[in-house]
Scaffold this motif. Structure first.
Motif, short mmCIF file in Angstrom:
data_model
loop_
_atom_site.label_atom_id
_atom_site.label_comp_id
_atom_site.label_asym_id
_atom_site.label_seq_id
_atom_site.Cartn_x
_atom_site.Cartn_y
_atom_site.Cartn_z
N GLU A 122 0.83 -1.20 0.00
CA GLU A 122 0.00 0.00 0.00
C GLU A 122 0.87 1.26 0.00
O GLU A 122 1.82 1.38 0.77
N GLN A 123 0.54 2.18 -0.91
CA GLN A 123 1.19 3.48 -1.04
C GLN A 123 2.65 3.39 -1.51
O GLN A 123 3.34 4.41 -1.58
N GLU A 124 3.12 2.19 -1.85
CA GLU A 124 4.53 2.06 -2.20
C GLU A 124 4.84 2.70 -3.55
O GLU A 124 5.91 3.29 -3.74
N LEU A 125 3.91 2.60 -4.52
CA LEU A 125 4.15 3.23 -5.82
C LEU A 125 4.26 4.74 -5.66
O LEU A 125 5.16 5.37 -6.22
N GLN A 126 3.35 5.34 -4.90
CA GLN A 126 3.41 6.78 -4.69
C GLN A 126 4.70 7.17 -3.99
O GLN A 126 5.32 8.19 -4.32
N SER A 127 5.14 6.37 -3.03
CA SER A 127 6.39 6.66 -2.33
C SER A 127 7.57 6.61 -3.28
O SER A 127 8.48 7.45 -3.22
N ALA A 128 7.56 5.61 -4.20
CA ALA A 128 8.64 5.50 -5.18
C ALA A 128 8.65 6.71 -6.11
O ALA A 128 9.71 7.25 -6.43
N ILE A 129 7.46 7.15 -6.55
CA ILE A 129 7.36 8.32 -7.41
C ILE A 129 7.89 9.55 -6.69
O ILE A 129 8.63 10.37 -7.26
N ASP A 130 7.54 9.70 -5.43
CA ASP A 130 8.01 10.84 -4.65
C ASP A 130 9.53 10.83 -4.53
O ASP A 130 10.17 11.89 -4.60
N ARG A 131 10.11 9.64 -4.35
CA ARG A 131 11.57 9.57 -4.26
C ARG A 131 12.23 9.94 -5.58
O ARG A 131 13.27 10.61 -5.59
N LEU A 132 11.62 9.53 -6.68
CA LEU A 132 12.19 9.86 -7.99
C LEU A 132 12.16 11.36 -8.24
O LEU A 132 13.02 11.89 -8.96
N ARG A 133 11.18 12.03 -7.66
CA ARG A 133 11.03 13.47 -7.90
C ARG A 133 11.91 14.33 -7.00
O ARG A 133 12.00 15.54 -7.19
#
Length: 411
Positions: A122-133
Motif C-alpha cells: 500500500e502506497q509504495e508506488l506513490q512513495s517510489a514516485i516521490d523519491r524519484l522526484r
C-alpha cells in the motif's frame, strides 16, 4: 487508464507502464490512476522500444516496467528497455512478481531506479514516485572508514559455498555475517563479509550496497595491497559490518590467482575477528587456497538429486587431490519440518548414500526470504521472527561463543 499507446491529445502523458499485458497487474493500474489520474499510458515491450525513438518520449518522467516469471526468457529485451529509458533521462521503476533474484539483480544492474515487489504494498508506488522526484544530491566523495588499529587479530575464516544454483549460499553468508556482527560489541566492526563471486556476486544487492570500480582496481594490483587500499575497497553496513562487494563489472574467475586470494584473506584476517566469504559455485584454481585457509567451510545443498550429484562430485574431486574434505560442513537448506517424518527419512538416506554428515539443517523461509534480499536487508531487520533467521542466529551465536572462548584462552 489510457489505451495501448500514449495519447497526447488528452492530458499530458508523464509516465507509462510497460508490460506484456498490464491487465495482469490490476493493482498497478489502480495505483497509477490514483497517483497520475489520466496522465499516463501503457505500452508493450516492443512498442516501448519503438516509442523511445519518438520525440514524445522525452516528455516522460518515468516508466513502470512490470514483469513476472514468464518474462525471464526475454531479459535482454527488458535490459534494452531500461538502457534506452536511461539514455533519455527517464526514470525506471521495476515492478516484479515471482522473478528470481538473479533476474532482478541483472535488471537492477542495468540501471532501474526503484524496485517494488508485486502485489504492490500500500502506497509504495506513490512513495517510489516521490523519491524519484526528489532533487538529485550533489555528488560527494565518501571517505573510506579507517580500519581498526588492531591489525593482528588472526580472524576465523568462514566460507559459504553453494553446491547448486539457488540453494541459498549468499543468503546464509550475508545473514550469518550480520548475526555475528550483531553479537560483537567490544570493538566494531569485527566482521568482514567478502564476495568472491566475481561474475554474479549479489552481496551488494542483498545489502543494498553499490558495487564500485575500486574493487576491480584493487584486485588487478594485489601486489600493492596494503591497509589503506583494502580500507578504501570496503563498505560499511549499519556501522557494524564491513563488506567487500563483487566488482561492478563481470570479471573472469581467473582474474585473480591463488596468491592474490591468499593475500586478500590474510589482510582481512589481520583486521577482523571473523571473515565470512561467499564463493562462486564453480571450482577455480584458487578454490584450494580458500579451502585450505578456511576454519569452517559450509557446503550448502538441498534435498534434491542435483545437490546430491554435485555433493558427490565435490567429494570425489577433493579426495582425488588429497584435499581436506573433512573441513566441509554440509548445510541442508529448505530442510523438512520437524513433523515431516518422510522428509526426515529422505535426509537420512541422502547422508548415508553420500557417506557424509549433514551438520546444519535450515528451514524453508518461503517468499519472505526473497523479499528480504530484494529489499537489501538482513532477515534480522526485515523478518526477525522468521524461522530461518532464528536458526542462522543460533549458528552465529555458537561461532561467536567459540571465538570468544578461544580469545580468552589465548589471553
Amino acid at each position: 487508464m489510457s489505451s495501448d499507446q500514449p495519447h497526447p491529445e488528452t492530458d499530458a502523458i508523464t509516465a507509462c507502464t510497460i508490460s506484456r499485458d498490464v491487465q495482469n497487474f490490476d493493482l498497478l493500474i489502480e495505483d497509477m490512476e490514483t497517483a497520475l489520474g489520466e496522465s499516463w499510458g501503457d505500452l508493450g515491450f516492443a512498442e516501448a522500444l519503438a516509442f523511445f525513438q519518438q520525440n514524445e518520449a522525452r516528455a516522460l518522467e518515468f516508466v513502470a516496467l512490470a514483469i513476472d516469471a514468464q518474462d525471464e526468457d526475454i531479459l535482454d529485451q527488458m535490459g534494452e528497455i531500461i538502457t534506452q529509458a536511461k539514455a533519455l533521462d527517464i526514470k525506471v521503476i521495476l515492478i516484479a512478481e515471482d522473478v528470481t533474484p538473479t533476474a532482478l539483480h541483472t535488471l537492477l544492474r542495468q540501471g532501474a531506479d526503484e524496485f517494488i515487489p508485486y502485489p504492490l504494498p500500500e502506497q509504495e508506488l506513490q512513495s517510489a514516485i516521490d523519491r524519484l522526484r526528489l532533487p538529485a544530491p550533489a555528488p560527494v566523495e565518501t571517505p573510506a572508514v579507517p580500519l581498526s588499529g588492531n591489525n593482528s587479530r588472526d580472524g576465523a575464516v568462514v566460507v559459504c559455498h553453494g553446491l547448486s544454483g539457488g540453494v541459498g549460499a549468499t543468503t546464509l553468508a550475508v545473514n550469518l555475517a550480520w548475526e555475528i556482527a550483531e553479537r560483537t560489541s567490544d570493538q566494531t566492526p569485527s566482521v568482514c563479509l567478502i564476495d568472491l563471486d566475481l561474475q554474479r556476486g549479489s552481496i551488494g544487492t542483498y545489502l543494498d550496497l553499490p558495487c564500485r570500480d575500486v574493487v576491480a582496481e584493487m584486485l588487478s594490483d594485489m601486489d600493492s595491497l596494503d591497509d589503506e587500499v583494502f580500507s578504501q575497497a570496503l563498505l560499511t553496513y549499519q556501522d557494524k559490518l564491513r563488506v567487500l562487494t563483487a566488482p561492478k563489472d563481470m570479471l573472469p574467475l581467473d582474474f585473480i590467482g591463488p596468491e592474490e586470494v591468499q593475500r586478500l584473506i590474510e589482510m582481512a584476517r589481520r583486521h577482523f575477528d571473523f571473515v565470512v566469504i561467499d564463493l562462486p559455485g564453480t571450482l577455480v584454481q584458487w578454490s584450494e587456497t580458500v579451502l585450505t585457509m578456511a576454519h569452517l567451510y559450509f557446503a550448502i545443498l538441498e534435498l534434491d538429486m542435483r545437490s546430491a550429484q554435485n555433493a558427490l562430485r565435490m567429494k570425489r574431486a577433493l579426495q582425488s587431490e588429497d584435499l581436506p574434505f573433512e573441513k566441509l560442513r554440509f548445510a541442508l537448506n529448505r530442510a523438512p519440518k520437524f513433523t515431516d517424518l518422510s522428509g526426515k527419512s529422505r535426509v537420512k538416506r541422502l547422508a548415508e548414500s553420500l557417506e557424509i554428515s549433514i551438520d546444519v539443517q535450515l528451514p524453508d523461509g518461503g517468499k519472505i526470504i526473497t523479499q528480504s534480499c530484494d529489499h537489501g536487508q538482513p532477515l534480522a531487520l526485515s523478518a526477525p521472527k522468521c524461522a530461518l533467521r532464528k536458526e542462522i542466529g543460533k549458528l552465529a551465536q555458537s561461532l561467536h561463543d567459540l571465538g570468544k572462548n578461544e580469545s580468552e584462552a589465548a589471553a
